[in-house]
Design an enzyme around this catalytic site. Structure first.
Site, PDB file in Angstrom:
ATOM      1  N   ASN A   5     -13.790  -9.328  -0.334  1.00  0.00           N
ATOM      2  CA  ASN A   5     -12.372  -8.813  -0.431  1.00  0.00           C
ATOM      3  C   ASN A   5     -11.615  -9.865   0.540  1.00  0.00           C
ATOM      4  OD1 ASN A   5     -14.199  -5.994   0.377  1.00  0.00           O
ATOM      5  ND2 ASN A   5     -12.691  -6.060  -1.655  1.00  0.00           N
TER       6      ASN A   5
ATOM      7  N   ILE B  26      -5.932 -11.452   1.871  1.00  0.00           N
ATOM      8  CA  ILE B  26      -6.987 -10.185   2.019  1.00  0.00           C
ATOM      9  C   ILE B  26      -6.638  -8.945   1.045  1.00  0.00           C
ATOM     10  CG2 ILE B  26      -7.413  -8.301   3.779  1.00  0.00           C
ATOM     11  CD1 ILE B  26      -6.237 -10.591   5.727  1.00  0.00           C
ATOM     12  N   CYS B  27      -7.704  -8.397   0.398  1.00  0.00           N
ATOM     13  CA  CYS B  27      -7.450  -7.416  -0.607  1.00  0.00           C
ATOM     14  C   CYS B  27      -7.757  -5.949   0.370  1.00  0.00           C
ATOM     15  CB  CYS B  27      -8.377  -7.398  -1.663  1.00  0.00           C
ATOM     16  SG  CYS B  27      -8.098  -6.078  -3.003  1.00  0.00           S
ATOM     17  N   LEU B  28      -6.498  -5.326   0.746  1.00  0.00           N
ATOM     18  CA  LEU B  28      -6.822  -3.880   1.512  1.00  0.00           C
ATOM     19  C   LEU B  28      -5.632  -3.247   1.314  1.00  0.00           C
ATOM     20  CD1 LEU B  28      -8.749  -2.622   3.566  1.00  0.00           C
ATOM     21  CD2 LEU B  28      -7.421  -3.909   5.463  1.00  0.00           C
TER      22      LEU B  28
ATOM     23  N   GLN C   6     -11.507  -9.344  -4.020  1.00  0.00           N
ATOM     24  CA  GLN C   6     -10.538 -10.364  -4.025  1.00  0.00           C
ATOM     25  C   GLN C   6     -10.871 -11.617  -4.573  1.00  0.00           C
ATOM     26  OE1 GLN C   6      -7.132 -10.319  -2.683  1.00  0.00           O
ATOM     27  NE2 GLN C   6      -6.821 -12.623  -3.140  1.00  0.00           N
TER      28      GLN C   6
END
Lengths: 360, 195
Positions: free
Chosen positions: B80, B88-90, B123
């Site tokens: 991610n 960052i993929c959050l 990500q």
């Protein structure tokens, strides 16, 4: 000696309201039975030693004196059970002391029951008894630490020094928290709505009874109690320490009343807005825009409504109705919602003021 | 305009228990409060254990009503997190942000993300593929990256800087001196003392 102790503080508490007296009376009975338990244990101990006879002789005047000292105790309390305690603990085999001690305790418990039912068979005393028994089990391992001052002095006059292992420290702690426990008793009284006319003459309470009543609670909340020699023992700001210790001590035994949750609800009220970290004023504190109970200040709420309008606490849309209508209706909806929330909170607040009431 | 008082309170709040939480925040450059640097400790029982990861934090004008922009400075091998640029993929850094969250909770969430990757919403597609198909290789790579990029240099440096700052030297000077001597503590001390 015990007599004078008991007599001197009598006028002041006599002026208090009847409920307090009732609490005192219940506690006085507890005191009496505790005294007996103590005597039973002590007699047992001394019976194992060489002069059990002296003990017997000494024990009799004690009973007489303590009865004379507090006239309340004399009337509702039949003399029979006391003799029972004495004879059994005396007659028990001196070799297994522990067992005899346990017997003495048991009798103390049943002893408690008997006067409970006799005078008015009133509810509050019954429940008070439940609480007191807990106290007994807590004290089971030694001479009861929570004997009141008048009893204390009289028993001290009879017993020798080593018997007084019911360390004064404990006693102090008990005295420290008596108010909280007295409140608990009072609270129970008011819940039961009992209206029985006292059959016994109005008690001339000693200073001791509340201390006894504190037994069960104090033992549990010992860690929080003020140190006996603490100079900062708050004479001037007692409510703070009480608020801190009250919910914890109460929570164990009164969980069924929903009191724990209520208290926590109050205690967890944020003092500052979790969004902007500014202090919440009273208006903000009573402002609950979302059913999830997330508190925030009006400024931040407005700011959020201008943007996506989701509650920071639960991420749900603040007010779907107002979002659709977009206008005065929406505002109304908000106030209604707030009012409902307040209604939910209101009993909680009342409850608290009730329970704190007798203190002031 | 960034809510300065909130950010300052957040900074003190977060750095108060940095040893326990493994999370800390500092101003990136002394002046600008909307540009911060966060550090998180690699979570135990993960390939990132033992590493210290630096995150670039930029606060938009609408903070805290808008999410902070976060990006890994330290290279990380994680489904991610972009292995190229550290993006960052959050969700909480995007649409699930709430003003009730803080920089500290966001960093803690990143820490949690390190220990629990979500390869289904990746990500970095390459890393995610590897995670799903060949976990041992993924774990080995992630561990290697942690070893190579998230250890010694940054952690050791911070400790050395702190040590020298405690001796009474200004932090800026300590950092530049340490840099100039390639992180040799004794050399730096000598240099600092000589002036």
């Amino acid at each position: 000696m015990g007599h004078s102790d008991a007599a001197s503080p009598a006028p002041a508490p006599a002026a208090r309201d009847a409920r307090k007296k009732r609490g005192n009376r219940t506690a006085a009975k507890l005191k009496q039975s505790k005294l007996e338990t103590r005597r039973g244990q002590w007699l047992n101990n001394s019976g194992q030693g060489n002069d059990g006879k002296d003990a017997k002789v000494a024990a009799t005047p004690t009973g007489a004196r303590s009865n004379a000292g507090s006239p309340i105790l004399a009337s509702p309390h039949p003399p029979l059970p006391r003799r029972r305690v004495d004879s059994r603990s005396r007659g028990s085999d001196p070799e297994d002391r522990e067992e005899a001690g346990a017997t003495g305790l048991e009798i103390g418990g049943s002893d408690l029951d008997s006067p409970m039912h006799s005078p008015g068979s009133d509810k509050s005393q019954g429940s008070g008894c439940g609480a007191q028994r807990k106290g007994f089990s807590g004290n089971g391992h030694g001479p009861s630490p929570s004997s009141g001052s008048s009893v204390w002095s009289s028993s001290r006059s009879v017993s020798d020094a080593e018997e007084d292992t019911g360390c004064p420290e404990d006693e102090n702690e008990v005295l420290d928290d008596w108010e909280a426990a007295a409140d608990a008793l009072y609270d129970d009284d008011s819940h039961c709505h009992h209206s029985s006319v006292p059959t016994t003459p109005p008690p001339a309470p000693t200073t001791a009874p509340p201390a006894n009543a504190a037994g069960p609670e104090t033992i549990r909340s010992k860690a929080r109690a003020w140190a006996p020699d603490d100079k900062f023992r708050p004479q001037s700001l007692p409510s703070i320490s009480k608020q801190a210790s009250f919910p914890a001590s109460i929570g164990n035994s009164w969980a069924g009343m929903g009191m724990t949750a209520a208290q926590q609800g109050i205690l967890s009220l944020p003092v500052s807005c979790p969004i902007c970290y500014e202090d919440l004023d009273p208006t903000d504190s009573s402002f609950l825009p979302c059913p999830c109970g997330f508190h925030l200040c009006l400024f931040c709420h407005k700011r959020i409504l201008e943007a996506d309008g989701r509650c920071p606490g639960c991420r749900k849309q603040y007010n779907t109705a107002s979002a659709v209508e977009e206008g005065g209706g929406g505002a109304k909806e908000t106030t209604v919602g707030t009012g409902r929330q307040m209604a939910n909170i209101a009993p909680v607040r009342l409850f608290r003021s009730c329970s704190m009431g007798p203190r002031y | 305009m960034v809510d300065v008082s909130r950010v300052q309170k957040e900074l003190t709040e977060c750095n108060r228990d940095r040893e326990v939480s493994g999370v800390s925040i500092a101003l990136h450059d002394g002046a600008n409060i909307s540009h911060l640097t966060g550090t998180i400790a690699g979570p135990a029982d993960s390939p990132y254990e033992g590493g210290t990861f630096t995150i670039d934090i930029r606060l938009p004008g609408g903070y805290p009503f808008e999410p902070p922009k976060m990006q890994f400075i330290t290279k990380v091998w994680h489904p991610n997190i972009s292995s190229q640029n550290g993006a960052i993929c959050l969700d909480i850094l995007k649409d699930q942000w709430s003003p009730a969250l803080t920089l500290k909770t966001a960093l803690l969430s990143l820490q949690a993300l390190l220990s629990c990757p979500a390869p289904d919403d990746p990500q970095d597609a390459v890393v995610a593929q590897q995670y799903l198909r060949d976990y041992p290789t993924f774990a080995a790579t992630a561990r290697y990256w942690t070893e190579a990029f998230a250890k010694c240099s940054s952690t050791g440096m911070e400790e050395k800087v702190q040590k020298l700052v405690e001796m009474g030297f200004p932090e800026e000077l300590v950092r530049s001196t340490l840099k100039s001597v390639d992180g040799d503590e004794n050399m730096a001390l000598e240099k600092l003392c000589s002036g």
